[in-house]
Design a protein around this motif. Structure first.
Motif, PDB file in Angstrom:
ATOM      1  N   PHE A  14       0.808  -1.103   0.059  1.00  0.00           N
ATOM      2  CA  PHE A  14      -0.016   0.002   0.056  1.00  0.00           C
ATOM      3  C   PHE A  14       0.903   1.066   0.020  1.00  0.00           C
ATOM      4  CE2 PHE A  14      -2.231  -3.200   2.465  1.00  0.00           C
ATOM      5  CZ  PHE A  14      -3.336  -3.244   1.806  1.00  0.00           C
ATOM      6  N   VAL A  15       0.817   1.894  -0.880  1.00  0.00           N
ATOM      7  CA  VAL A  15       1.521   3.214  -1.109  1.00  0.00           C
ATOM      8  C   VAL A  15       0.727   4.466  -0.756  1.00  0.00           C
ATOM      9  CG1 VAL A  15       3.104   4.800  -2.625  1.00  0.00           C
ATOM     10  CG2 VAL A  15       2.783   2.343  -2.947  1.00  0.00           C
ATOM     11  N   HIS A  16       0.649   5.095   0.452  1.00  0.00           N
ATOM     12  CA  HIS A  16      -0.156   6.020   0.543  1.00  0.00           C
ATOM     13  C   HIS A  16       0.453   7.618  -0.052  1.00  0.00           C
ATOM     14  CE1 HIS A  16      -2.379   4.127   4.070  1.00  0.00           C
ATOM     15  NE2 HIS A  16      -1.531   3.494   3.886  1.00  0.00           N
ATOM     16  N   GLY A  17      -0.507   8.355  -0.082  1.00  0.00           N
ATOM     17  CA  GLY A  17      -0.246   9.814  -0.904  1.00  0.00           C
ATOM     18  C   GLY A  17       0.423   9.727  -1.958  1.00  0.00           C
ATOM     19  N   PHE A  18      -0.328   8.792  -3.004  1.00  0.00           N
ATOM     20  CA  PHE A  18       0.377   8.608  -4.132  1.00  0.00           C
ATOM     21  C   PHE A  18      -0.018   9.642  -4.988  1.00  0.00           C
ATOM     22  CE2 PHE A  18       0.356   6.496  -8.726  1.00  0.00           C
ATOM     23  CZ  PHE A  18       1.565   6.298  -8.352  1.00  0.00           C
ATOM     24  N   THR A  19      -1.108  10.428  -4.900  1.00  0.00           N
ATOM     25  CA  THR A  19      -1.284  11.544  -5.575  1.00  0.00           C
ATOM     26  C   THR A  19      -1.361  12.869  -4.683  1.00  0.00           C
ATOM     27  OG1 THR A  19      -3.868  11.386  -5.638  1.00  0.00           O
ATOM     28  CG2 THR A  19      -2.645  10.257  -7.328  1.00  0.00           C
ATOM     29  N   LYS A  20      -1.209  14.164  -5.211  1.00  0.00           N
ATOM     30  CA  LYS A  20      -1.261  15.311  -4.558  1.00  0.00           C
ATOM     31  C   LYS A  20      -2.538  16.134  -4.101  1.00  0.00           C
ATOM     32  CE  LYS A  20       0.870  20.082  -5.147  1.00  0.00           C
ATOM     33  NZ  LYS A  20       1.683  20.668  -5.990  1.00  0.00           N
ATOM     34  N   HIS A  21      -3.377  16.018  -4.681  1.00  0.00           N
ATOM     35  CA  HIS A  21      -4.669  16.681  -4.491  1.00  0.00           C
ATOM     36  C   HIS A  21      -5.733  15.985  -3.795  1.00  0.00           C
ATOM     37  CE1 HIS A  21      -2.888  19.959  -6.812  1.00  0.00           C
ATOM     38  NE2 HIS A  21      -2.551  19.012  -7.792  1.00  0.00           N
ATOM     39  N   ALA A  22      -5.982  14.561  -3.768  1.00  0.00           N
ATOM     40  CA  ALA A  22      -6.897  13.866  -3.021  1.00  0.00           C
ATOM     41  C   ALA A  22      -6.720  14.080  -1.713  1.00  0.00           C
ATOM     42  CB  ALA A  22      -6.668  12.544  -3.584  1.00  0.00           C
ATOM     43  N   ALA A  23      -7.858  14.173  -0.943  1.00  0.00           N
ATOM     44  CA  ALA A  23      -7.783  14.063   0.641  1.00  0.00           C
ATOM     45  C   ALA A  23      -7.338  12.807   1.148  1.00  0.00           C
ATOM     46  CB  ALA A  23      -9.332  14.215   1.129  1.00  0.00           C
ATOM     47  N   GLY A  24      -7.271  11.418   0.373  1.00  0.00           N
ATOM     48  CA  GLY A  24      -6.643  10.279   0.529  1.00  0.00           C
ATOM     49  C   GLY A  24      -6.351   9.838  -0.535  1.00  0.00           C
ATOM     50  N   SER A  25      -5.282   9.350  -0.465  1.00  0.00           N
ATOM     51  CA  SER A  25      -4.638   8.515  -2.024  1.00  0.00           C
ATOM     52  C   SER A  25      -3.785   7.296  -1.531  1.00  0.00           C
ATOM     53  CB  SER A  25      -3.894   9.577  -2.715  1.00  0.00           C
ATOM     54  OG  SER A  25      -3.188   9.062  -3.859  1.00  0.00           O
ATOM     55  N   VAL A  26      -4.115   6.313  -2.024  1.00  0.00           N
ATOM     56  CA  VAL A  26      -3.599   4.966  -1.832  1.00  0.00           C
ATOM     57  C   VAL A  26      -3.397   4.226  -3.036  1.00  0.00           C
ATOM     58  CG1 VAL A  26      -3.293   2.672  -0.450  1.00  0.00           C
ATOM     59  CG2 VAL A  26      -4.292   4.964   0.518  1.00  0.00           C
ATOM     60  N   ILE A 227      -3.951  -9.572   5.874  1.00  0.00           N
ATOM     61  CA  ILE A 227      -4.237  -8.217   5.276  1.00  0.00           C
ATOM     62  C   ILE A 227      -4.363  -7.215   6.137  1.00  0.00           C
ATOM     63  CG2 ILE A 227      -5.714  -7.081   3.697  1.00  0.00           C
ATOM     64  CD1 ILE A 227      -6.118  -9.792   2.209  1.00  0.00           C
ATOM     65  N   PHE A 228      -5.155  -7.288   7.180  1.00  0.00           N
ATOM     66  CA  PHE A 228      -5.322  -6.328   8.278  1.00  0.00           C
ATOM     67  C   PHE A 228      -4.113  -6.058   8.736  1.00  0.00           C
ATOM     68  CE2 PHE A 228     -10.044  -7.648   8.525  1.00  0.00           C
ATOM     69  CZ  PHE A 228     -10.704  -6.394   7.987  1.00  0.00           C
ATOM     70  N   SER A 229      -3.111  -7.014   8.994  1.00  0.00           N
ATOM     71  CA  SER A 229      -1.760  -6.662   9.526  1.00  0.00           C
ATOM     72  C   SER A 229      -1.005  -5.812   8.457  1.00  0.00           C
ATOM     73  CB  SER A 229      -0.963  -7.855   9.784  1.00  0.00           C
ATOM     74  OG  SER A 229       0.310  -7.967  10.224  1.00  0.00           O
ATOM     75  N   LEU A 230      -1.150  -5.975   7.302  1.00  0.00           N
ATOM     76  CA  LEU A 230      -0.309  -5.504   6.181  1.00  0.00           C
ATOM     77  C   LEU A 230      -0.901  -4.104   6.038  1.00  0.00           C
ATOM     78  CD1 LEU A 230       0.000  -7.966   3.385  1.00  0.00           C
ATOM     79  CD2 LEU A 230       1.743  -7.195   4.877  1.00  0.00           C
ATOM     80  N   MET A 231      -2.132  -3.750   6.393  1.00  0.00           N
ATOM     81  CA  MET A 231      -2.800  -2.345   6.458  1.00  0.00           C
ATOM     82  C   MET A 231      -2.187  -1.459   7.450  1.00  0.00           C
ATOM     83  SD  MET A 231      -6.745  -3.548   5.653  1.00  0.00           S
ATOM     84  CE  MET A 231      -7.515  -1.923   5.641  1.00  0.00           C
ATOM     85  N   GLY A 232      -1.487  -1.963   8.717  1.00  0.00           N
ATOM     86  CA  GLY A 232      -0.924  -1.261   9.569  1.00  0.00           C
ATOM     87  C   GLY A 232      -1.822  -0.725  10.649  1.00  0.00           C
ATOM     88  N   LYS A 233      -1.417  -0.188  11.531  1.00  0.00           N
ATOM     89  CA  LYS A 233      -1.960   0.552  12.785  1.00  0.00           C
ATOM     90  C   LYS A 233      -3.184   1.413  12.230  1.00  0.00           C
ATOM     91  CE  LYS A 233      -1.763   2.660  17.215  1.00  0.00           C
ATOM     92  NZ  LYS A 233      -0.646   3.446  18.010  1.00  0.00           N
TER      93      LYS A 233
END
Length: 235
Positions: A14-26, A227-233
């Motif tokens: 999972f790559v967070h912040g992949f785009t600049k303008h979206a409120a959330g982007s993964v 999968i839930f473990s890979l999603m992080g905290k």
């Protein structure tokens, strides 16, 4: 056929912040399936929720023209309507993500999760739901940080995984090669406290038994725990 063990997930990132303008982007990299999930926040709700103080979460799903093999896939706009498969998947994603949110705490605003398939190799709906959950959390974290909302409306996480019977063997996380040859094909959407949001299942050839269903359900539970473990905290 896959060289993975029958209870083994594909590599998931999972790559967070992949785009600049979206409120959330993964960006979800799930084996060779890549899905970009973005969250947009609007200060409006569907008409049936106006003046109720309750919010709404919905999803849209699309496969980009070059996301599959076998030539270019036409955009839905060219046909002036969404195809039946995309409609079904985005409704599933919306239902699944709404199960994660307390709409009163969200307030009278709508969060739309856009799931755009960049590359498809089976399991795009599961990647969309799982990545959409993380994009939703990232958007809500911004609402909390800027004081737009006072309480976190995420009350649980959801994620999804496929399981099926391939070559007579129960298997977890079907890629396209497995899915296209499966005798039974199922998708499981589950919460992080172990409850089911939705189960989709089909016998492609012979009907399957209660015992087979139990095996696939157990595989899905095992996969989703990972999968839930890979999603992080949880944010």
């Amino acid at each position: 056929m896959s060289k993975r063990k029958s209870d083994q997930l594909r590599k998931i990132e999972f790559v967070h912040g992949f785009t600049k303008h979206a409120a959330g982007s993964v960006l979800v990299k799930w084996g060779d399936t890549w899905v970009l999930c973005t969250a947009s926040v609007e200060n409006k709700v569907p008409p049936f929720l106006k003046d109720t103080g309750r919010g709404w979460v919905t999803a849209e799903y699309s496969m980009l023209p070059s996301s599959t093999g076998g030539g270019r896939k036409d955009r839905d706009i060219k046909k002036l309507k969404l195809d039946a498969r995309s409609t079904e998947i985005q409704r599933l994603a919306g239902r699944s993500l709404r199960a994660a949110v307390d709409m009163e705490k969200l307030g009278e605003r709508q969060i739309t999760i856009d799931c755009d398939v960049l590359q498809a190799d089976g399991g795009t709906r599961c990647a969309s739901i799982t990545g959409g959950m993380l994009a939703l959390e990232d958007a809500i974290a911004k609402l909390l940080a800027d004081g737009t909302i006072a309480e976190n409306p995420v009350i649980r996480r959801v994620a999804a995984v496929s399981a099926g019977v391939c070559g007579g063997r129960p298997s977890l996380d079907l890629d396209y090669a497995l899915d296209s040859a499966a005798d039974v094909d199922m998708n499981f959407v589950m919460t992080d406290d172990g409850r089911f949001v939705e189960i989709q299942g089909t016998a492609e050839r012979e009907p399957f038994s209660e015992e087979t269903f139990a095996e696939l359900r157990a595989l899905a539970r095992k996969g989703l725990k990972r999968i839930f473990s890979l999603m992080g905290k949880r944010r």
